[in-house]
Scaffold this motif. Structure first.
Motif, PDB file in Angstrom:
ATOM      1  N   TYR A  56      -2.534  33.630 -39.400  1.00 26.18           N
ATOM      2  CA  TYR A  56      -3.186  34.673 -38.632  1.00 26.18           C
ATOM      3  C   TYR A  56      -3.886  35.691 -39.532  1.00 26.18           C
ATOM      4  O   TYR A  56      -3.427  36.002 -40.635  1.00 26.18           O
ATOM      5  CB  TYR A  56      -2.178  35.330 -37.694  1.00 26.18           C
ATOM      6  N   GLN A  57      -4.994  36.207 -39.039  1.00 24.32           N
ATOM      7  CA  GLN A  57      -5.795  37.172 -39.783  1.00 24.32           C
ATOM      8  C   GLN A  57      -4.937  38.380 -40.156  1.00 24.32           C
ATOM      9  O   GLN A  57      -4.361  39.029 -39.289  1.00 24.32           O
ATOM     10  CB  GLN A  57      -6.986  37.624 -38.921  1.00 24.32           C
ATOM     11  N   PRO A  58      -4.817  38.673 -41.455  1.00 26.45           N
ATOM     12  CA  PRO A  58      -4.011  39.835 -41.855  1.00 26.45           C
ATOM     13  C   PRO A  58      -4.482  41.111 -41.155  1.00 26.45           C
ATOM     14  O   PRO A  58      -5.682  41.381 -41.050  1.00 26.45           O
ATOM     15  CB  PRO A  58      -4.250  39.904 -43.370  1.00 26.45           C
ATOM     16  N   SER A  60      -4.127  41.677 -37.997  1.00 21.29           N
ATOM     17  CA  SER A  60      -4.299  41.428 -36.572  1.00 21.29           C
ATOM     18  C   SER A  60      -2.980  41.650 -35.835  1.00 21.29           C
ATOM     19  O   SER A  60      -1.896  41.694 -36.439  1.00 21.29           O
ATOM     20  CB  SER A  60      -4.782  39.999 -36.320  1.00 21.29           C
ATOM     21  N   LEU A  61      -3.088  41.797 -34.514  1.00 24.22           N
ATOM     22  CA  LEU A  61      -1.889  41.942 -33.701  1.00 24.22           C
ATOM     23  C   LEU A  61      -1.017  40.694 -33.824  1.00 24.22           C
ATOM     24  O   LEU A  61       0.215  40.791 -33.915  1.00 24.22           O
ATOM     25  CB  LEU A  61      -2.301  42.181 -32.240  1.00 24.22           C
ATOM     26  N   LYS A  62      -1.652  39.534 -33.845  1.00 28.89           N
ATOM     27  CA  LYS A  62      -0.895  38.291 -34.009  1.00 28.89           C
ATOM     28  C   LYS A  62      -0.072  38.301 -35.296  1.00 28.89           C
ATOM     29  O   LYS A  62       1.117  37.958 -35.290  1.00 28.89           O
ATOM     30  CB  LYS A  62      -1.850  37.090 -34.047  1.00 28.89           C
ATOM     31  N   ALA A  63      -0.714  38.647 -36.398  1.00 36.41           N
ATOM     32  CA  ALA A  63      -0.021  38.626 -37.684  1.00 36.41           C
ATOM     33  C   ALA A  63       1.157  39.592 -37.690  1.00 36.41           C
ATOM     34  O   ALA A  63       2.265  39.244 -38.113  1.00 36.41           O
ATOM     35  CB  ALA A  63      -1.001  38.971 -38.803  1.00 36.41           C
ATOM     36  N   ARG A  64       0.925  40.797 -37.212  1.00 38.43           N
ATOM     37  CA  ARG A  64       1.981  41.814 -37.239  1.00 38.43           C
ATOM     38  C   ARG A  64       3.134  41.465 -36.310  1.00 38.43           C
ATOM     39  O   ARG A  64       4.307  41.540 -36.693  1.00 38.43           O
ATOM     40  CB  ARG A  64       1.380  43.176 -36.862  1.00 38.43           C
ATOM     41  N   GLU A  98     -10.010  19.537 -48.932  1.00 36.35           N
ATOM     42  CA  GLU A  98      -9.213  20.506 -48.174  1.00 36.35           C
ATOM     43  C   GLU A  98      -8.474  21.499 -49.066  1.00 36.35           C
ATOM     44  O   GLU A  98      -7.902  22.472 -48.568  1.00 36.35           O
ATOM     45  CB  GLU A  98      -8.203  19.771 -47.288  1.00 36.35           C
ATOM     46  N   ARG A  99      -8.475  21.270 -50.372  1.00 38.39           N
ATOM     47  CA  ARG A  99      -7.684  22.127 -51.254  1.00 38.39           C
ATOM     48  C   ARG A  99      -8.130  23.595 -51.232  1.00 38.39           C
ATOM     49  O   ARG A  99      -7.275  24.493 -51.242  1.00 38.39           O
ATOM     50  CB  ARG A  99      -7.691  21.580 -52.680  1.00 38.39           C
ATOM     51  N   PRO A 100      -9.437  23.886 -51.222  1.00 39.68           N
ATOM     52  CA  PRO A 100      -9.813  25.311 -51.144  1.00 39.68           C
ATOM     53  C   PRO A 100      -9.306  25.988 -49.871  1.00 39.68           C
ATOM     54  O   PRO A 100      -8.857  27.150 -49.909  1.00 39.68           O
ATOM     55  CB  PRO A 100     -11.343  25.266 -51.180  1.00 39.68           C
ATOM     56  N   LEU A 101      -9.356  25.276 -48.732  1.00 39.99           N
ATOM     57  CA  LEU A 101      -8.829  25.833 -47.482  1.00 39.99           C
ATOM     58  C   LEU A 101      -7.324  26.057 -47.589  1.00 39.99           C
ATOM     59  O   LEU A 101      -6.796  27.054 -47.077  1.00 39.99           O
ATOM     60  CB  LEU A 101      -9.137  24.896 -46.314  1.00 39.99           C
ATOM     61  N   LEU A 102      -6.644  25.125 -48.249  1.00 36.31           N
ATOM     62  CA  LEU A 102      -5.199  25.260 -48.427  1.00 36.31           C
ATOM     63  C   LEU A 102      -4.873  26.484 -49.269  1.00 36.31           C
ATOM     64  O   LEU A 102      -3.953  27.249 -48.954  1.00 36.31           O
ATOM     65  CB  LEU A 102      -4.640  23.996 -49.078  1.00 36.31           C
ATOM     66  N   GLY A 103      -5.638  26.687 -50.350  1.00 34.37           N
ATOM     67  CA  GLY A 103      -5.407  27.856 -51.187  1.00 34.37           C
ATOM     68  C   GLY A 103      -5.636  29.152 -50.444  1.00 34.37           C
ATOM     69  O   GLY A 103      -4.875  30.118 -50.590  1.00 34.37           O
ATOM     70  N   ALA A 104      -6.697  29.175 -49.619  1.00 35.03           N
ATOM     71  CA  ALA A 104      -6.973  30.379 -48.822  1.00 35.03           C
ATOM     72  C   ALA A 104      -5.851  30.629 -47.825  1.00 35.03           C
ATOM     73  O   ALA A 104      -5.491  31.783 -47.550  1.00 35.03           O
ATOM     74  CB  ALA A 104      -8.309  30.219 -48.104  1.00 35.03           C
ATOM     75  N   LEU A 105      -5.286  29.557 -47.286  1.00 35.10           N
ATOM     76  CA  LEU A 105      -4.189  29.693 -46.329  1.00 35.10           C
ATOM     77  C   LEU A 105      -2.949  30.267 -47.016  1.00 35.10           C
ATOM     78  O   LEU A 105      -2.242  31.114 -46.441  1.00 35.10           O
ATOM     79  CB  LEU A 105      -3.882  28.316 -45.719  1.00 35.10           C
ATOM     80  N   ALA A 106      -2.684  29.833 -48.227  1.00 33.84           N
ATOM     81  CA  ALA A 106      -1.541  30.376 -48.974  1.00 33.84           C
ATOM     82  C   ALA A 106      -1.725  31.867 -49.230  1.00 33.84           C
ATOM     83  O   ALA A 106      -0.775  32.654 -49.113  1.00 33.84           O
ATOM     84  CB  ALA A 106      -1.376  29.618 -50.289  1.00 33.84           C
ATOM     85  N   GLU A 107      -2.952  32.271 -49.572  1.00 33.49           N
ATOM     86  CA  GLU A 107      -3.224  33.694 -49.786  1.00 33.49           C
ATOM     87  C   GLU A 107      -3.024  34.489 -48.501  1.00 33.49           C
ATOM     88  O   GLU A 107      -2.468  35.593 -48.517  1.00 33.49           O
ATOM     89  CB  GLU A 107      -4.661  33.870 -50.287  1.00 33.49           C
ATOM     90  N   ARG A 108      -3.475  33.928 -47.396  1.00 30.87           N
ATOM     91  CA  ARG A 108      -3.310  34.612 -46.114  1.00 30.87           C
ATOM     92  C   ARG A 108      -1.831  34.755 -45.772  1.00 30.87           C
ATOM     93  O   ARG A 108      -1.389  35.810 -45.298  1.00 30.87           O
ATOM     94  CB  ARG A 108      -4.040  33.835 -45.013  1.00 30.87           C
ATOM     95  N   ALA A 109      -1.053  33.695 -45.996  1.00 31.27           N
ATOM     96  CA  ALA A 109       0.377  33.745 -45.700  1.00 31.27           C
ATOM     97  C   ALA A 109       1.064  34.837 -46.507  1.00 31.27           C
ATOM     98  O   ALA A 109       1.893  35.601 -45.982  1.00 31.27           O
ATOM     99  CB  ALA A 109       1.012  32.383 -45.995  1.00 31.27           C
ATOM    100  N   ARG A 110       0.704  34.947 -47.785  1.00 23.42           N
ATOM    101  CA  ARG A 110       1.312  35.989 -48.618  1.00 23.42           C
ATOM    102  C   ARG A 110       0.888  37.378 -48.159  1.00 23.42           C
ATOM    103  O   ARG A 110       1.691  38.312 -48.162  1.00 23.42           O
ATOM    104  CB  ARG A 110       0.943  35.757 -50.078  1.00 23.42           C
ATOM    105  N   ALA A 111      -0.374  37.502 -47.752  1.00 20.87           N
ATOM    106  CA  ALA A 111      -0.849  38.791 -47.249  1.00 20.87           C
ATOM    107  C   ALA A 111      -0.096  39.211 -45.992  1.00 20.87           C
ATOM    108  O   ALA A 111       0.095  40.416 -45.740  1.00 20.87           O
ATOM    109  CB  ALA A 111      -2.348  38.723 -46.962  1.00 20.87           C
ATOM    110  N   ASN A 112       0.339  38.236 -45.229  1.00 15.29           N
ATOM    111  CA  ASN A 112       1.090  38.519 -44.000  1.00 15.29           C
ATOM    112  C   ASN A 112       2.578  38.707 -44.253  1.00 15.29           C
ATOM    113  O   ASN A 112       3.337  38.942 -43.306  1.00 15.29           O
ATOM    114  CB  ASN A 112       0.876  37.389 -42.985  1.00 15.29           C
TER     115      ASN A 112
END
Length: 396
Positions: A56-58, A60-64, A98-112
């Motif tokens: 979820y977008q850091p 966002s209501l969903k993320a929080r 797909e690796r760049p998308l995976l890396g971006a997803l890992a960054e998003r997860a950590r941000a959340n």
């Protein structure tokens, strides 16, 4: 004077909201549900995943609310001896592209603030899931599974212990605001509430229109179809194996999900349904209403290729099998058996945009939960606290 609050919908979100309002406000809360049991639709037709907050977008209501909801749900299940198992999730990149998308997803997860996120190579991912393949993965060890229907039933008991009630087989027929009250006709009974909260899920639009608040988004139903692994094939999956999601869509793609009862589901896809409770292809009773919303046709026009692919996957078992074999190549068609699916309530704007975040509107004495797709079940106790904080206080 004791505040009287009505809640429409006895899914997990509606019941969590009702319980929270009873606890936090000391209100007498009545839940109105058209079905003969609680959790009859989305709550009882999902894969049981307690999402950790990876996607979820850091900010966002969903993320929080997802991160807050995970903590609350885990504590709630422990307090009431309800099953909760941190089986862990792999999000697998099957190709180098797909690796760049995976890396971006890992960054998003950590941000959340998702705990324990690890990036794995092809060898390390097999230490987590020995039968899975891919060029890389991210591992969320604390992603869990539970029984959301059981949670809903416990929430209903909590509400009754707090002096509230759940009125089953009480479909809402009409709503009218008058003299500072919200009058609701449900089944053959009239109720007068100080406040009304609509958590109608698939039926949200109809109830909102009764209240005179149609809004600029509409629910478009998407059917999710599942297969289950059978026999020895169940042992090929330890926890949860997901693809890297397409960032254009809120759907996560066909994945493999161990459930709390030990079954392993394969799916779901996402096929436009032509009935709000369109669990079967032949359910088309709401086709005019769904297709009559301009956003539906604009969505279909923009994404028709994906739609054709999803329909093909629905009609041809082999497409599901190929999707599963992309991550667990030992699977065969004989290992998959079709099981009942569900229908997701997805809000779509007039311009054809799928609404990504949770949306809650306040119209005087009426609060409308416009959009509460996944991870709403995970987030339900946090959503309840959020809504309890925005329901207008009763002026005495």
């Amino acid at each position: 004077m004791t505040e009287k609050i009505g809640v429409v919908g006895a899914g997990i979100v509606g019941l969590a909201v009702a319980r929270e309002l009873a606890m936090a406000r000391g209100a007498v809360v009545t839940v109105l549900e058209k079905e003969s049991r609680v959790g009859a639709h989305q709550t009882g037709h999902n894969s049981g995943v307690v999402h950790a907050g990876i996607y979820y977008q850091p900010g966002s209501l969903k993320a929080r609310l997802c991160r807050e909801g995970v903590t609350l749900l885990k504590e709630y299940c422990a307090a009431h001896a309800l099953p909760y198992d941190e089986v862990g999730k792999l999000v697998v990149a099957s190709t180098r592209a797909e690796r760049p998308l995976l890396g971006a997803l890992a960054e998003r997860a950590r941000a959340n603030g998702v705990p324990g996120i690890a990036e794995l190579d092809a060898l390390a991912l097999r230490e987590v899931e020995p039968h899975a393949v891919g060029v890389a993965a991210i591992h969320s060890p604390h992603t869990a599974i539970c029984d959301f229907a059981a949670v809903a039933r416990r929430l209903a008991l909590d509400l009754e212990e707090l002096g509230g009630s759940v009125r089953l087989s009480h479909p809402v027929r009409a709503i009218r605001e008058r003299a500072g009250k919200v009058e609701v006709l449900a089944a053959r009974r009239r109720f007068a509430f100080d406040r009304l909260v609509v958590c109608g899920g698939l039926g949200t639009d109809q109830v909102a229109e009764m209240a005179g608040h149609a809004g600029e988004v509409r629910i478009v139903p998407f059917r999710g179809e599942f297969y289950a692994l059978k026999g020895a094939a169940e042992a090929l999956v330890r926890g949860l194996i997901y693809p890297v999601p397409d960032p254009r869509y809120p759907f996560l793609g066909v994945h493999l999900t161990r459930q709390i009862d030990g079954r392993v589901l394969v799916g779901p896809n996402a096929v436009l349904a032509l009935a709000y409770e369109g669990y079967r292809w032949r359910d088309v009773r709401d086709a005019g209403r769904i297709l009559g919303w301009p956003g539906t046709l604009r969505l279909a026009k923009a994404h028709w290729r994906t739609g054709v692919k999803e329909v093909y996957g629905s009609a041809v078992k082999g497409a599901f099998v190929r999707g599963a074999r992309r991550y667990v190549p030992e699977l065969t068609a004989a290992d998959l058996v079709r099981v009942p699916g569900g229908v997701r309530a997805q809000a779509v704007a007039r311009d054809g945009r799928m609404v990504d975040d949770f949306v809650v509107d306040v119209h005087g004495s009426v609060v409308l939960v416009r959009n509460a797709p996944s991870p709403a079940a995970t987030s339900s106790l946090a959503i309840a606290r959020y809504i309890a904080g925005i329901v207008p206080a009763l002026v005495r």
